[in-house]
Write a protein that holds these residues in place. Sequence first.
Motif, PDB file in Angstrom:
ATOM      1  N   GLY A  18       5.183 -17.284 -32.737  1.00 33.59           N
ATOM      2  CA  GLY A  18       5.185 -18.442 -31.855  1.00 33.59           C
ATOM      3  C   GLY A  18       3.762 -18.718 -31.406  1.00 33.59           C
ATOM      4  O   GLY A  18       3.016 -17.762 -31.121  1.00 33.59           O
ATOM      5  N   GLY A  19       3.351 -19.959 -31.378  1.00 28.05           N
ATOM      6  CA  GLY A  19       1.985 -20.238 -30.964  1.00 28.05           C
ATOM      7  C   GLY A  19       1.763 -21.711 -30.703  1.00 28.05           C
ATOM      8  O   GLY A  19       2.613 -22.565 -30.995  1.00 28.05           O
ATOM      9  N   TRP A  20       0.582 -22.008 -30.127  1.00 28.34           N
ATOM     10  CA  TRP A  20       0.205 -23.388 -29.808  1.00 28.34           C
ATOM     11  C   TRP A  20      -0.641 -23.965 -30.937  1.00 28.34           C
ATOM     12  O   TRP A  20      -1.550 -23.299 -31.436  1.00 28.34           O
ATOM     13  N   PHE A  21      -0.348 -25.198 -31.310  1.00 31.03           N
ATOM     14  CA  PHE A  21      -1.101 -25.884 -32.363  1.00 31.03           C
ATOM     15  C   PHE A  21      -1.594 -27.222 -31.829  1.00 31.03           C
ATOM     16  O   PHE A  21      -0.819 -27.973 -31.222  1.00 31.03           O
ATOM     17  N   HIS A  22      -2.869 -27.499 -32.112  1.00 30.44           N
ATOM     18  CA  HIS A  22      -3.418 -28.798 -31.716  1.00 30.44           C
ATOM     19  C   HIS A  22      -2.774 -29.885 -32.565  1.00 30.44           C
ATOM     20  O   HIS A  22      -2.516 -29.680 -33.755  1.00 30.44           O
ATOM     21  N   ARG A  23      -2.549 -31.042 -31.959  1.00 25.23           N
ATOM     22  CA  ARG A  23      -1.886 -32.131 -32.699  1.00 25.23           C
ATOM     23  C   ARG A  23      -2.667 -32.553 -33.943  1.00 25.23           C
ATOM     24  O   ARG A  23      -2.096 -33.090 -34.888  1.00 25.23           O
ATOM     25  N   ASP A  24      -3.985 -32.331 -33.963  1.00 24.62           N
ATOM     26  CA  ASP A  24      -4.800 -32.724 -35.127  1.00 24.62           C
ATOM     27  C   ASP A  24      -4.760 -31.685 -36.243  1.00 24.62           C
ATOM     28  O   ASP A  24      -5.306 -31.931 -37.316  1.00 24.62           O
ATOM     29  N   ASN A  25      -4.155 -30.551 -35.992  1.00 21.94           N
ATOM     30  CA  ASN A  25      -4.215 -29.483 -36.984  1.00 21.94           C
ATOM     31  C   ASN A  25      -2.864 -28.771 -37.112  1.00 21.94           C
ATOM     32  O   ASN A  25      -2.751 -27.573 -36.864  1.00 21.94           O
ATOM     33  N   PRO A  26      -1.817 -29.527 -37.505  1.00 20.59           N
ATOM     34  CA  PRO A  26      -0.486 -28.897 -37.564  1.00 20.59           C
ATOM     35  C   PRO A  26      -0.359 -28.003 -38.804  1.00 20.59           C
ATOM     36  O   PRO A  26      -0.982 -28.274 -39.831  1.00 20.59           O
ATOM     37  N   PRO A  27       0.467 -26.953 -38.714  1.00 20.68           N
ATOM     38  CA  PRO A  27       0.760 -26.137 -39.887  1.00 20.68           C
ATOM     39  C   PRO A  27       1.858 -26.799 -40.716  1.00 20.68           C
ATOM     40  O   PRO A  27       2.192 -27.969 -40.500  1.00 20.68           O
ATOM     41  N   GLU A  28       2.430 -26.045 -41.652  1.00 18.28           N
ATOM     42  CA  GLU A  28       3.555 -26.583 -42.436  1.00 18.28           C
ATOM     43  C   GLU A  28       4.734 -26.850 -41.502  1.00 18.28           C
ATOM     44  O   GLU A  28       5.100 -25.994 -40.690  1.00 18.28           O
ATOM     45  N   LEU A  29       5.318 -28.038 -41.648  1.00 19.38           N
ATOM     46  CA  LEU A  29       6.391 -28.467 -40.738  1.00 19.38           C
ATOM     47  C   LEU A  29       7.682 -28.709 -41.528  1.00 19.38           C
ATOM     48  O   LEU A  29       7.640 -28.866 -42.754  1.00 19.38           O
ATOM     49  N   PRO A  30       8.827 -28.788 -40.852  1.00 16.68           N
ATOM     50  CA  PRO A  30      10.094 -29.070 -41.547  1.00 16.68           C
ATOM     51  C   PRO A  30      10.066 -30.452 -42.212  1.00 16.68           C
ATOM     52  O   PRO A  30       9.247 -31.302 -41.849  1.00 16.68           O
ATOM     53  N   PRO A  31      10.969 -30.690 -43.177  1.00 17.72           N
ATOM     54  CA  PRO A  31      10.957 -31.979 -43.868  1.00 17.72           C
ATOM     55  C   PRO A  31      11.261 -33.162 -42.944  1.00 17.72           C
ATOM     56  O   PRO A  31      11.862 -33.006 -41.879  1.00 17.72           O
ATOM     57  N   LYS A  32      10.841 -34.334 -43.410  1.00 20.44           N
ATOM     58  CA  LYS A  32      10.869 -35.559 -42.594  1.00 20.44           C
ATOM     59  C   LYS A  32      12.241 -35.918 -42.030  1.00 20.44           C
ATOM     60  O   LYS A  32      12.334 -36.553 -40.990  1.00 20.44           O
ATOM     61  N   PHE A  33      13.307 -35.582 -42.768  1.00 19.27           N
ATOM     62  CA  PHE A  33      14.625 -36.050 -42.315  1.00 19.27           C
ATOM     63  C   PHE A  33      15.185 -35.202 -41.180  1.00 19.27           C
ATOM     64  O   PHE A  33      16.183 -35.573 -40.578  1.00 19.27           O
ATOM     65  N   THR A  34      14.562 -34.070 -40.847  1.00 20.09           N
ATOM     66  CA  THR A  34      15.121 -33.195 -39.814  1.00 20.09           C
ATOM     67  C   THR A  34      14.732 -33.681 -38.423  1.00 20.09           C
ATOM     68  O   THR A  34      13.668 -34.282 -38.234  1.00 20.09           O
ATOM     69  N   ILE A  35      15.575 -33.374 -37.463  1.00 22.87           N
ATOM     70  CA  ILE A  35      15.264 -33.783 -36.091  1.00 22.87           C
ATOM     71  C   ILE A  35      14.033 -33.039 -35.579  1.00 22.87           C
ATOM     72  O   ILE A  35      13.253 -33.594 -34.796  1.00 22.87           O
TER      73      ILE A  35
END
Length: 273
Positions: free
Chosen positions: A247-264
């Motif tokens: 768990g950690g904090w990420f700056h909005r300009d530097n996101p890691p891998e995220l879930p696919p677009k269709f997920t909430i």
Amino acid sequence: MPLDHNLNEVLDVNYSPLPGLQPDLGGHCWLVLFAGQVVLNDENSLWYRLDKFQLAIKQEAIVTGYLHGKAAGIVELSSLTVDTGTISIRTLLSESDPAVYSFLSHGLQILTSRREHAFCGCCGHQMQAKAGEWAMVCVQCGHHAYPRISPCVIVLVTRGDEMLLVRHQRHGKNSTMHTLVAGFVEPGESAEEAVHREVLEETGLTLGKLHYCFSQSWPFPHSLMMGFHGEYQSGEIVLEEKELCFGGWFHRDNPPELPPKFTIARKLVDLFF
Ligand SMILES: [Zn+2]
């Protein structure tokens, strides 16, 4: 070849079943499932004639909507009797327009309900479908069992320009996908209370302002995901290690891998950009 599932104009979900609405066995209006996959027809379309499968149908086919104004439905096979392609339910959901997403999510949950409520939870006798509702009703004691919908909360926690992201143990130690804190609402609990509790339990943090954003049906097997945005108030991250491996904090300009677009989860994160 693209799937012909751009059906927003012609597909409606039948959220309240109409008594007497009969399935058209010979119409190309059946979405066919087998072993967690949707069976595609020769034209790479989703829609089949039901009379093609009569001997392989696992449980009663259910009319769950309308396609071009005619009854359409969903059916599950016990064996695959055609030699065509399939697509996983998750993949189809991820590629679908909202009409197909709703039709599939609704139909899957009705099939699940019929399967899970074949027998009465009160007296053990057989249940049967009730006309005009999605309930199953006991032939002996009259107990009604409605399709279960399990409320879940999911929350985008922000701290200034940073957002809180976590990785789940269940996705495996090597997974690089980051997502949001989420969990089931407990009996007697409000959705807002569930958000505060889940964030505290899973990360040790407390939230200040919290507001509801939007929801998504999630048919694995019957969740209703309610999405929130919460502002960080206090605390240092202390993970609930049974569930989370990071768990950690990420700056909005530097996101890691995220879930696919269709997920909430992703739709909530995208609110932040
Ligand atoms: Zn009963």
